[in-house]
Scaffold this motif. Structure first.
Motif, PDB file in Angstrom:
ATOM      1  N   MET A 149       0.913  -1.154   0.002  1.00 37.97           N
ATOM      2  CA  MET A 149       0.070  -0.277   0.053  1.00 37.97           C
ATOM      3  C   MET A 149       0.776   1.162  -0.023  1.00 37.97           C
ATOM      4  O   MET A 149       2.002   1.147   0.161  1.00 37.97           O
ATOM      5  N   GLY A 150       0.254   2.271  -0.109  1.00 40.51           N
ATOM      6  CA  GLY A 150       0.760   3.712  -0.085  1.00 40.51           C
ATOM      7  C   GLY A 150       2.229   3.929  -1.088  1.00 40.51           C
ATOM      8  O   GLY A 150       1.745   3.807  -2.548  1.00 40.51           O
ATOM      9  N   PRO A 151       3.308   3.728  -0.543  1.00 34.77           N
ATOM     10  CA  PRO A 151       4.396   3.786  -1.659  1.00 34.77           C
ATOM     11  C   PRO A 151       4.748   2.603  -2.571  1.00 34.77           C
ATOM     12  O   PRO A 151       4.971   2.635  -3.677  1.00 34.77           O
ATOM     13  N   HIS A 152       4.322   1.641  -2.345  1.00 36.59           N
ATOM     14  CA  HIS A 152       4.252   0.347  -2.949  1.00 36.59           C
ATOM     15  C   HIS A 152       5.676  -0.323  -3.092  1.00 36.59           C
ATOM     16  O   HIS A 152       6.079  -0.511  -4.246  1.00 36.59           O
ATOM     17  N   ARG A 153       6.508   0.181  -1.883  1.00 40.86           N
ATOM     18  CA  ARG A 153       8.002   0.082  -1.715  1.00 40.86           C
ATOM     19  C   ARG A 153       8.266  -0.848  -0.720  1.00 40.86           C
ATOM     20  O   ARG A 153       7.766  -0.288   0.390  1.00 40.86           O
ATOM     21  N   ASP A 154       9.339  -1.568  -0.383  1.00 40.79           N
ATOM     22  CA  ASP A 154      10.034  -1.928   0.582  1.00 40.79           C
ATOM     23  C   ASP A 154      11.027  -1.100   1.331  1.00 40.79           C
ATOM     24  O   ASP A 154      11.952  -0.910   0.743  1.00 40.79           O
ATOM     25  N   ILE A 155      10.163  -0.001   2.032  1.00 41.28           N
ATOM     26  CA  ILE A 155      11.037   0.935   2.486  1.00 41.28           C
ATOM     27  C   ILE A 155      12.376   0.435   3.345  1.00 41.28           C
ATOM     28  O   ILE A 155      13.328   0.800   3.084  1.00 41.28           O
ATOM     29  N   LEU A 156      12.166  -0.480   4.383  1.00 39.68           N
ATOM     30  CA  LEU A 156      13.073  -1.105   5.051  1.00 39.68           C
ATOM     31  C   LEU A 156      14.067  -1.833   4.310  1.00 39.68           C
ATOM     32  O   LEU A 156      15.164  -1.646   4.456  1.00 39.68           O
ATOM     33  N   GLY A 157      13.641  -2.553   3.250  1.00 43.57           N
ATOM     34  CA  GLY A 157      14.633  -3.176   2.628  1.00 43.57           C
ATOM     35  C   GLY A 157      15.530  -2.249   1.574  1.00 43.57           C
ATOM     36  O   GLY A 157      16.700  -2.646   1.530  1.00 43.57           O
ATOM     37  N   GLU A 158      15.054  -1.272   1.045  1.00 40.51           N
ATOM     38  CA  GLU A 158      15.803  -0.253   0.214  1.00 40.51           C
ATOM     39  C   GLU A 158      16.822   0.363   1.126  1.00 40.51           C
ATOM     40  O   GLU A 158      17.820   0.439   0.780  1.00 40.51           O
ATOM     41  N   ILE A 159      16.375   0.913   2.257  1.00 35.75           N
ATOM     42  CA  ILE A 159      17.371   1.453   3.239  1.00 35.75           C
ATOM     43  C   ILE A 159      18.240   0.412   3.780  1.00 35.75           C
ATOM     44  O   ILE A 159      19.606   0.672   3.782  1.00 35.75           O
ATOM     45  N   GLU A 160      17.915  -0.683   4.057  1.00 36.10           N
ATOM     46  CA  GLU A 160      18.655  -1.858   4.381  1.00 36.10           C
ATOM     47  C   GLU A 160      20.072  -2.068   3.445  1.00 36.10           C
ATOM     48  O   GLU A 160      21.215  -2.168   3.979  1.00 36.10           O
ATOM     49  N   LYS A 161      19.581  -2.077   2.366  1.00 36.78           N
ATOM     50  CA  LYS A 161      20.898  -2.344   1.188  1.00 36.78           C
ATOM     51  C   LYS A 161      21.829  -1.043   1.113  1.00 36.78           C
ATOM     52  O   LYS A 161      23.006  -1.659   1.089  1.00 36.78           O
ATOM     53  N   GLU A 162      21.254  -0.019   1.137  1.00 34.87           N
ATOM     54  CA  GLU A 162      22.206   1.200   1.203  1.00 34.87           C
ATOM     55  C   GLU A 162      23.007   1.151   2.489  1.00 34.87           C
ATOM     56  O   GLU A 162      24.321   1.560   2.358  1.00 34.87           O
ATOM     57  N   ILE A 163      22.386   0.913   3.550  1.00 36.20           N
ATOM     58  CA  ILE A 163      23.060   1.053   4.876  1.00 36.20           C
ATOM     59  C   ILE A 163      24.364   0.068   4.815  1.00 36.20           C
ATOM     60  O   ILE A 163      25.376   0.306   5.222  1.00 36.20           O
ATOM     61  N   ARG A 164      24.166  -1.261   4.316  1.00 30.92           N
ATOM     62  CA  ARG A 164      25.081  -2.277   4.220  1.00 30.92           C
ATOM     63  C   ARG A 164      26.286  -1.719   3.162  1.00 30.92           C
ATOM     64  O   ARG A 164      27.423  -1.913   3.284  1.00 30.92           O
ATOM     65  N   ASP A 165      25.704  -1.253   2.157  1.00 22.60           N
ATOM     66  CA  ASP A 165      26.758  -0.629   1.166  1.00 22.60           C
ATOM     67  C   ASP A 165      27.576   0.357   1.558  1.00 22.60           C
ATOM     68  O   ASP A 165      28.747   0.560   0.958  1.00 22.60           O
ATOM     69  N   HIS A 166      27.107   1.355   2.321  1.00 17.89           N
ATOM     70  CA  HIS A 166      27.721   2.352   3.005  1.00 17.89           C
ATOM     71  C   HIS A 166      28.609   1.897   4.319  1.00 17.89           C
ATOM     72  O   HIS A 166      29.329   2.695   4.810  1.00 17.89           O
ATOM     73  N   GLY A 167      28.710   0.610   4.798  1.00 16.94           N
ATOM     74  CA  GLY A 167      29.339  -0.044   5.798  1.00 16.94           C
ATOM     75  C   GLY A 167      29.007   0.498   7.084  1.00 16.94           C
ATOM     76  O   GLY A 167      29.628   0.557   8.196  1.00 16.94           O
ATOM     77  N   MET A 168      27.670   0.804   7.187  1.00 23.01           N
ATOM     78  CA  MET A 168      27.066   1.150   8.289  1.00 23.01           C
ATOM     79  C   MET A 168      26.140   0.023   9.065  1.00 23.01           C
ATOM     80  O   MET A 168      26.050  -0.885   8.278  1.00 23.01           O
ATOM     81  N   LYS A 169      25.730   0.121  10.068  1.00 21.71           N
ATOM     82  CA  LYS A 169      25.023  -0.738  10.980  1.00 21.71           C
ATOM     83  C   LYS A 169      23.598  -0.260  10.771  1.00 21.71           C
ATOM     84  O   LYS A 169      23.139   0.858  10.757  1.00 21.71           O
ATOM     85  N   LEU A 170      22.420  -1.325  10.952  1.00 15.29           N
ATOM     86  CA  LEU A 170      21.154  -0.917  10.738  1.00 15.29           C
ATOM     87  C   LEU A 170      20.307  -0.759  12.115  1.00 15.29           C
ATOM     88  O   LEU A 170      20.431  -2.047  12.805  1.00 15.29           O
TER      89      LEU A 170
END
Length: 504
Positions: A149-170
């Motif tokens: 619903m709403g955005p029709h996007r996995d917001i947490l999933g998209e953020i999680e991928k970028e967090i890992r790519d930037h060497g950060m913790k989630l």
């Protein structure tokens, strides 16, 4: 396929009668001992600074604050009148009518995480679910989620991928303990509900409102389920789903865990710790108000801070605004200087700062908030040596400025605290002490750091060199009976100054 999926989800929840659960001998020490679990993960001790965001359907009205979903049903509240005028009578146009308006059309996970990274955050993530029952991930437990619903996007999933790519913790934060409707059969519930009434449920149970609808879909949104359904599969199931699919490094709770039976709290902690150990990860559970034993969690304060150095790691969450955690059109923002001062004060007392930002419903982080984050990052680029990877010294500092006791009850008093260049905070790394003034002392002024007086030191210490991070200017200093005296060089800027004191 989506319609079939929704029907299956609704059927799963609404046909649950009496779930069967394991019987737990709730030995909290055993969880930590058997799994060699240290809730004070070393990486978090080093990280010091994280960013999260309150963003969801409640961002759509951009009015009042993130408890809009609760207050819009109370005729005594301004949110009710605002909603009635803009979206229609809440009896007919409930919170569910805002969901399609939460489009997040400009949301860009990479841009957001790059901003958090530039701001100096070492961990970041979303409010995974607020009290409102809307999940910000691709959930199989509730259809009320950002993927369906709403955005029709996995917001947490998209953020999680970028967090890992930037060497950060989630970090993922959960506020959903209040979503359960606890006033179904309460004969004492008020007919005319106001702020403090029906406090243990986020949505008020009011005749004629969608919050007591028997529609299967609305029951899920407003928490009109049985206790057996709510505790599992809903409360525990959502946590398990996020653990299994996104592997958060920190799970943070917004109080009210005392409303959850202990066996489910135990079941969550046991599962999270065991799963993280399988993956070789050191995770952290953060809670408020004594809701979990400190053998398996760390303490979190809200908009408040400790008075002294704590022997155990702790956290506080602050928001970038002076009031609301979610975006509102009239929000007033704090200054980068004040937030840096808070970070330094927290770190000097063995704490970690989790800073909240407030994106608009369309997925834009407003430029004013971006500028504040980038300003914090610029300061940390120069002074981060005195923050990251440090530990408290024997004393947190010296000060003329006082602050109230560390409790959310005093958060309005904390908001009034303004530090001065005479307020000093210490951190330590190896044989180096960092003395940070919460402001810029006047050039030529002689500042005496009393913590270095021999009669105050817990062990002998000799100063070898004093410098200012970010400048090559020589610093005149001397050791006296009163402490370490430093003649302040010319320093540009208006934010905290870090003196690097090398000792032996």
């Amino acid at each position: 396929m989506r319609n079939i999926f929704l029907l299956l989800v609704v059927a799963l929840i609404t046909t649950t009668t009496q779930a069967q659960y394991e019987t737990y001998k709730m030995n909290w020490q055993k969880i930590a001992g058997e799994n060699q679990y240290n809730p004070e993960a070393v990486w978090l001790q080093d990280a010091k600074f994280g960013i999260y965001f309150h963003w969801g359907v409640y961002s759509v009205p951009a009015f009042s604050y993130e408890w809009y979903p609760r207050h819009m049903f109370m005729e005594t509240r301004k949110e009710y009148h605002f909603h009635k005028e803009k979206y229609g009578d809440p009896k007919e146009s409930g919170y569910e009518t805002l969901v399609p308006l939460f489009k997040a059309e400009h949301f860009n996970a990479r841009e957001w995480v790059e901003l958090f990274h530039k701001a100096g955050a070492r961990f970041a993530g979303p409010v995974a679910e607020h009290h409102d029952g809307f999940a910000m991930w691709d959930s199989k437990i509730t259809p009320w989620n950002a993927s369906l619903m709403g955005p029709h996007r996995d917001i947490l999933g998209e953020i999680e991928k970028e967090i890992r790519d930037h060497g950060m913790k989630l970090v993922t934060t959960f506020h959903h303990a209040r979503n359960f409707q606890r006033y179904h059969n309460d004969p004492k519930r008020n007919e005319k509900v106001d702020f403090w009434d029906q406090w243990d449920s986020h949505y008020p149970y009011i005749e004629g409102m969608p919050t007591l609808s028997d529609n299967p879909m609305l029951r899920l949104l407003y928490g009109n389920v049985t206790a057996e359904e709510f505790y599992n599969p809903i409360w525990f199931g959502k946590l398990k789903e996020v653990i299994d699919n996104y592997s958060p490094d920190v799970i943070w709770f917004d109080a009210w865990l005392d409303l959850i039976p202990e066996e489910y709290l135990y079941k969550f902690v046991e599962y999270y710790v065991k799963e993280s150990k399988k993956q070789g990860r050191d995770v952290v559970i953060c809670r408020k108000q004594g809701d979990l034993p400190l053998s398996v969690s760390i303490e979190n304060l809200e908009k408040s801070r400790k008075q002294n150095i704590e022997p155990r790691l702790w956290m506080t969450d602050e928001t970038i605004s002076t009031d609301s955690w979610s975006y509102t059109e009239d929000m007033e923002l704090k200054t980068a200087k004040d937030l840096i001062d808070v970070l330094i004060d927290v770190v000097s007392k063995n704490g970690v700062l989790l800073l909240n930002v407030s994106p608009r419903a369309d997925g834009v982080i407003p430029s004013e908030q971006r500028e504040i984050l980038l300003s914090i990052g610029e300061w940390l680029n120069v002074n981060g040596e005195g923050i990251y990877g440090t530990r408290p010294w024997y004393t947190y500092g010296q000060e003329p400025t006082t602050q109230p006791e560390g409790s959310f009850d005093n958060h309005k008093e904390f908001l009034k605290v303004k530090y001065s260049p005479k307020d000093v905070r210490y951190t330590k790394k190896g044989n180096t002490i960092y003395a940070m003034t919460l402001g810029v002392p006047a050039a030529g002024e002689v500042m005496t750091l009393e913590a270095f007086a021999k009669h105050n030191l817990p062990a002998p210490l000799s100063v070898k060199q004093v410098s200012v991070l970010g400048t090559n200017q020589p610093v005149k200093w001397s050791e006296t009976q009163e402490g370490l005296s430093i003649e302040i060089p010319i320093i540009n800027g208006d934010k905290a100054v870090s003196f690097r004191i090398e000792c032996e």
